[in-house]
Motif scaffolding. Structure first.
Motif, PDB file in Angstrom:
ATOM      1  N   CYS A  82    -146.162  24.221   9.766  1.00  0.00           N
ATOM      2  CA  CYS A  82    -147.352  24.859  10.335  1.00  0.00           C
ATOM      3  C   CYS A  82    -148.518  23.903  10.511  1.00  0.00           C
ATOM      4  CB  CYS A  82    -147.795  26.011   9.429  1.00  0.00           C
ATOM      5  SG  CYS A  82    -146.612  27.360   9.375  1.00  0.00           S
ATOM      6  N   ILE A  92    -139.699  27.131  -3.800  1.00  0.00           N
ATOM      7  CA  ILE A  92    -140.731  26.104  -3.603  1.00  0.00           C
ATOM      8  C   ILE A  92    -140.369  25.223  -2.415  1.00  0.00           C
ATOM      9  CG2 ILE A  92    -141.768  24.045  -4.623  1.00  0.00           C
ATOM     10  CD1 ILE A  92    -141.584  25.475  -7.329  1.00  0.00           C
ATOM     11  N   PHE A  93    -139.113  24.865  -2.312  1.00  0.00           N
ATOM     12  CA  PHE A  93    -138.670  24.029  -1.191  1.00  0.00           C
ATOM     13  C   PHE A  93    -138.875  24.739   0.147  1.00  0.00           C
ATOM     14  CE2 PHE A  93    -135.307  22.674   1.762  1.00  0.00           C
ATOM     15  CZ  PHE A  93    -135.651  21.337   1.885  1.00  0.00           C
ATOM     16  N   PHE A 120    -140.950  27.229   0.819  1.00  0.00           N
ATOM     17  CA  PHE A 120    -142.379  27.421   1.038  1.00  0.00           C
ATOM     18  C   PHE A 120    -143.039  26.124   1.542  1.00  0.00           C
ATOM     19  CE2 PHE A 120    -146.792  27.681  -0.546  1.00  0.00           C
ATOM     20  CZ  PHE A 120    -147.184  28.805   0.169  1.00  0.00           C
ATOM     21  N   SER A 121    -142.684  25.002   0.923  1.00  0.00           N
ATOM     22  CA  SER A 121    -143.279  23.725   1.354  1.00  0.00           C
ATOM     23  C   SER A 121    -142.795  23.343   2.754  1.00  0.00           C
ATOM     24  CB  SER A 121    -142.970  22.622   0.353  1.00  0.00           C
ATOM     25  OG  SER A 121    -141.578  22.414   0.274  1.00  0.00           O
ATOM     26  N   THR A 122    -141.555  23.676   3.090  1.00  0.00           N
ATOM     27  CA  THR A 122    -141.038  23.399   4.434  1.00  0.00           C
ATOM     28  C   THR A 122    -141.786  24.221   5.473  1.00  0.00           C
ATOM     29  OG1 THR A 122    -138.858  22.981   3.474  1.00  0.00           O
ATOM     30  CG2 THR A 122    -138.957  23.350   5.844  1.00  0.00           C
ATOM     31  N   LEU A 127    -144.854  25.400   5.195  1.00  0.00           N
ATOM     32  CA  LEU A 127    -146.215  24.874   5.308  1.00  0.00           C
ATOM     33  C   LEU A 127    -146.243  23.575   6.107  1.00  0.00           C
ATOM     34  CD1 LEU A 127    -147.825  25.475   1.818  1.00  0.00           C
ATOM     35  CD2 LEU A 127    -148.357  26.596   3.972  1.00  0.00           C
ATOM     36  N   ALA A 128    -145.270  22.738   5.896  1.00  0.00           N
ATOM     37  CA  ALA A 128    -145.229  21.469   6.618  1.00  0.00           C
ATOM     38  C   ALA A 128    -145.039  21.695   8.108  1.00  0.00           C
ATOM     39  CB  ALA A 128    -144.112  20.591   6.074  1.00  0.00           C
TER      40      ALA A 128
END
Length: 107
Positions: free
Chosen positions: A17, A7-8, A10-12, A14-15
């Motif tokens: 992009c 999750i960490f 994946f969120s990194t 996305l942030a």
């Protein structure tokens, strides 16, 4: 723990992009214009009207600019001249002599 890591990451990703928006600059670049004097505006009445219209249209940004101040001052002086202005002469020594004389006779 693996789930937290996934999750960490994946969120990194996305942030990274997402497009970052730049906040608007508080100081907009205003076209540099020639600063005109009060006497110039008094002689060029058409330009005076144009500048006053610009200043009245956007007073929040333009009213404190030198040209708006000079145009407003020129308009005020032209209006005062139409009414005859304030041709006040400074008080001279004769006035003060008469005032002293008047005050001494009243006492």
């Amino acid at each position: 723990m693996k789930m937290f890591t996934i999750i960490f990451l994946f969120s990194t990703l996305l942030a990274g992009c997402l497009e970052k928006k730049q906040p608007p600059s508080p100081e907009k670049k205003v076209e540099e214009e020639v600063v005109r004097t009060v006497s110039w505006y008094k002689e060029n009445k058409e330009e005076l009207k144009i500048m006053l219209a610009k200043c009245d249209e956007n007073p929040g940004e333009l009213m404190e600019t030198p040209n708006c101040i000079n145009a407003a001052q020129a308009e005020a002086q032209l209006d005062a001249a139409k009414r005859g202005g304030l041709e006040v002469k400074p008080l001279g020594e004769e006035f003060f002599k008469a005032l002293r004389k008047k005050n001494s006779t009243q006492q």
